[in-house]
Design an enzyme around this catalytic site. Structure first.
Site, short mmCIF file in Angstrom:
data_model
loop_
_atom_site.label_atom_id
_atom_site.label_comp_id
_atom_site.label_asym_id
_atom_site.label_seq_id
_atom_site.Cartn_x
_atom_site.Cartn_y
_atom_site.Cartn_z
N LYS A 196 0.04 16.13 -10.37
CA LYS A 196 0.88 15.63 -10.65
C LYS A 196 1.18 16.96 -11.44
CE LYS A 196 -1.13 11.61 -11.48
NZ LYS A 196 -0.53 10.57 -11.92
N TYR B 189 -5.62 16.46 -7.09
CA TYR B 189 -4.87 15.52 -7.87
C TYR B 189 -4.34 15.92 -9.54
CZ TYR B 189 -5.07 12.14 -11.49
OH TYR B 189 -4.32 11.73 -12.92
N ASP C 4 1.06 -1.63 -0.21
CA ASP C 4 0.21 0.29 0.08
C ASP C 4 0.98 1.32 -0.21
OD1 ASP C 4 -1.79 2.62 0.59
OD2 ASP C 4 -2.64 1.12 2.80
N ASN D 202 3.71 4.51 -11.48
CA ASN D 202 2.80 4.40 -12.10
C ASN D 202 1.32 4.50 -11.19
OD1 ASN D 202 -0.75 3.53 -14.34
ND2 ASN D 202 0.13 1.75 -13.01
N1 LIG Z 1 -7.40 7.26 -16.26
C1 LIG Z 1 -7.04 8.31 -16.67
O1 LIG Z 1 -8.09 9.31 -17.20
C2 LIG Z 1 -5.26 8.96 -16.57
C3 LIG Z 1 -5.36 9.76 -16.99
C4 LIG Z 1 -4.01 10.27 -16.67
C5 LIG Z 1 -3.35 9.98 -15.92
N2 LIG Z 1 -3.82 8.54 -15.12
C6 LIG Z 1 -2.80 8.11 -14.28
O2 LIG Z 1 -2.68 6.89 -15.06
C7 LIG Z 1 -2.21 6.26 -13.92
C8 LIG Z 1 -2.78 4.69 -13.34
O3 LIG Z 1 -4.59 4.73 -13.12
P1 LIG Z 1 -5.13 3.80 -14.51
O4 LIG Z 1 -5.83 4.97 -15.17
O5 LIG Z 1 -4.74 2.68 -14.71
O6 LIG Z 1 -5.74 3.37 -13.15
P2 LIG Z 1 -6.42 2.38 -12.65
O7 LIG Z 1 -7.73 1.57 -13.38
O8 LIG Z 1 -7.86 2.75 -11.31
O9 LIG Z 1 -5.31 1.47 -11.85
C9 LIG Z 1 -4.83 2.66 -10.47
C10 LIG Z 1 -3.30 1.15 -10.15
O10 LIG Z 1 -3.03 2.12 -9.09
C11 LIG Z 1 -2.66 1.15 -7.76
N3 LIG Z 1 -3.01 2.27 -6.65
C12 LIG Z 1 -3.82 2.87 -6.23
N4 LIG Z 1 -3.34 3.61 -4.45
C13 LIG Z 1 -2.53 2.44 -5.24
C14 LIG Z 1 -2.25 2.65 -3.04
N5 LIG Z 1 -2.01 3.02 -2.14
N6 LIG Z 1 -0.45 1.49 -3.18
C15 LIG Z 1 -0.12 0.76 -3.91
N7 LIG Z 1 -1.46 0.47 -5.46
C16 LIG Z 1 -1.98 1.56 -5.42
C17 LIG Z 1 -4.04 0.04 -7.94
O11 LIG Z 1 -3.55 -1.04 -7.23
P3 LIG Z 1 -4.88 -1.66 -6.32
O12 LIG Z 1 -6.01 -0.84 -6.33
O13 LIG Z 1 -4.79 -3.21 -6.23
O14 LIG Z 1 -3.85 -0.94 -5.07
C18 LIG Z 1 -3.84 0.41 -9.71
O15 LIG Z 1 -3.45 -1.49 -10.22
C19 LIG Z 1 -2.69 7.25 -12.28
O16 LIG Z 1 -1.15 7.40 -12.15
C20 LIG Z 1 -3.34 7.90 -12.93
O17 LIG Z 1 -3.51 8.87 -12.44
C21 LIG Z 1 -4.99 8.13 -15.33
#
Ligand SMILES: NC(=O)c1ccc[n+]([C@@H]2O[C@H](COP(=O)([O-])OP(=O)(O)OC[C@H]3O[C@@H](n4cnc5c(N)ncnc54)[C@H](OP(=O)(O)O)[C@@H]3O)[C@@H](O)[C@H]2O)c1
Length: 256
Positions: free
Chosen positions: A154, A150, A60, A85
């Site tokens: 970033k 957020y 975590d 990530n």
């Molecule tokens: N989706 C978008 O629109 C978007 C746009 C721009 C940037 N991003 C960025 O892309 C990255 C990946 O996000 P995603 O879109 O793939 O979202 P996602 O599907 O919600 O995946 C987020 C990942 O982060 C992990 N995570 C969250 N909190 C955590 C914690 N406390 N400890 C360890 N792991 C944690 C989650 O795993 P567990 O829940 O299993 O811990 C999951 O594997 C993030 O940095 C996000 O800010 C996303």
């Protein structure tokens, strides 16, 4: 020799797709997230499909001790590619959002990313090769009312990555800040913004296309990479747009 890549947030979304790309290229992996079952299932799939070594480390990253414990658990294992990530957001008037989530975002998106980079970079510099990929966001280019924490996290990721990339010139190690726009993952449900204009008025990209773009940018050693032409245009015109207009437009996209 096969590279070893550590990917945080590999249990789903963009991180999971990055893990697939690296495994397909023959990289050994360390998969990190909280969801042990999802990580184990992915590890099994990637070992079977690509014959690579995959290690699962449940952590975590909102726990300040987690980065140090992770590095200690890996011991002498050489990490050639670090992909920061893991991340999450929240939506709403800042003063109404639970304090744990706001502080947790800073911890996961900023502090853990910084700590892991600091812990694994010396080995890369000493070996004169390595890649760091930090998943930032187009959110990093401007403030974001209703997602103020957020967006600010970033902005840190972007600034930190650019500064560090400059420091690392000539070392054989590169740092890439990859900036996706709205992407169809679990992010929107966690952040509570999947019904907002950001996601409903725009067609979100797929996690696989974003991951492929990020992976190519990292391998090319690019410092900043923005996914998608419209996202690029939006991000790069911010400095030439009156701040009040930027704030108004972002608030419309994010307003709950
Ligand atoms: N989706 C978008 O629109 C978007 C746009 C721009 C940037 N991003 C960025 O892309 C990255 C990946 O996000 P995603 O879109 O793939 O979202 P996602 O599907 O919600 O995946 C987020 C990942 O982060 C992990 N995570 C969250 N909190 C955590 C914690 N406390 N400890 C360890 N792991 C944690 C989650 O795993 P567990 O829940 O299993 O811990 C999951 O594997 C993030 O940095 C996000 O800010 C996303």
């Amino acid at each position: 020799m096969a590279r070893t890549a550590l990917i945080t947030g590999a249990s789903r979304g963009i991180g999971l797709e990055l893990a697939k790309l690296l495994a397909a290229d023959g990289s050994n992996l360390v998969l990190v997230a909280r969801s042990a079952q999802a990580l184990e299932a992915l590890a099994e799939e990637l070992r079977g499909a690509h014959g690579v070594e995959v290690r699962v480390e449940t952590a975590d990253l909102a726990d300040p001790a987690a980065p140090g414990e992770l590095a200690a658990a890996l011991g002498e294992l050489e990490i050639d590619v670090l992909i920061n990530n893991a991340g999450f957001g929240s939506t709403g008037p800042f003063w109404e959002l639970p304090v744990e989530g706001e502080v947790g975002q800073v911890q996961v998106n900023v502090t853990a990313l910084t700590a892991l980079t600091r812990l694994f970079l010396p080995g890369m510099v000493a070996r004169k090769r390595g890649r760091v990929l930090n998943i930032a966001s187009t959110a990093g280019f401007q403030p974001g009312p209703y997602m103020s924490t957020y967006y600010a996290t970033k902005a840190y990721v972007l600034s930190f990555s650019e500064g560090l990339a400059h420091e690392l010139k000539g070392t054989g190690v590169t740092v890439t800040a990859h900036c996706p726009g709205a992407t169809a993952t679990g992010f929107g449900a966690v952040a509570g913004n999947d019904k907002n204009k950001l996601f409903t008025k725009m067609t979100p990209a797929s996690a696989s296309e974003v991951a492929a773009h990020a992976y190519a940018a990292m391998n090319a050693g690019k410092t900043v990479s923005i996914h998608g032409l419209m996202n690029w245009f939006g991000a790069r015109t911010v400095p030439f747009t009156p701040r009040a207009v930027v704030l108004y437009l972002t608030s419309v996209l994010n307003r709950p």
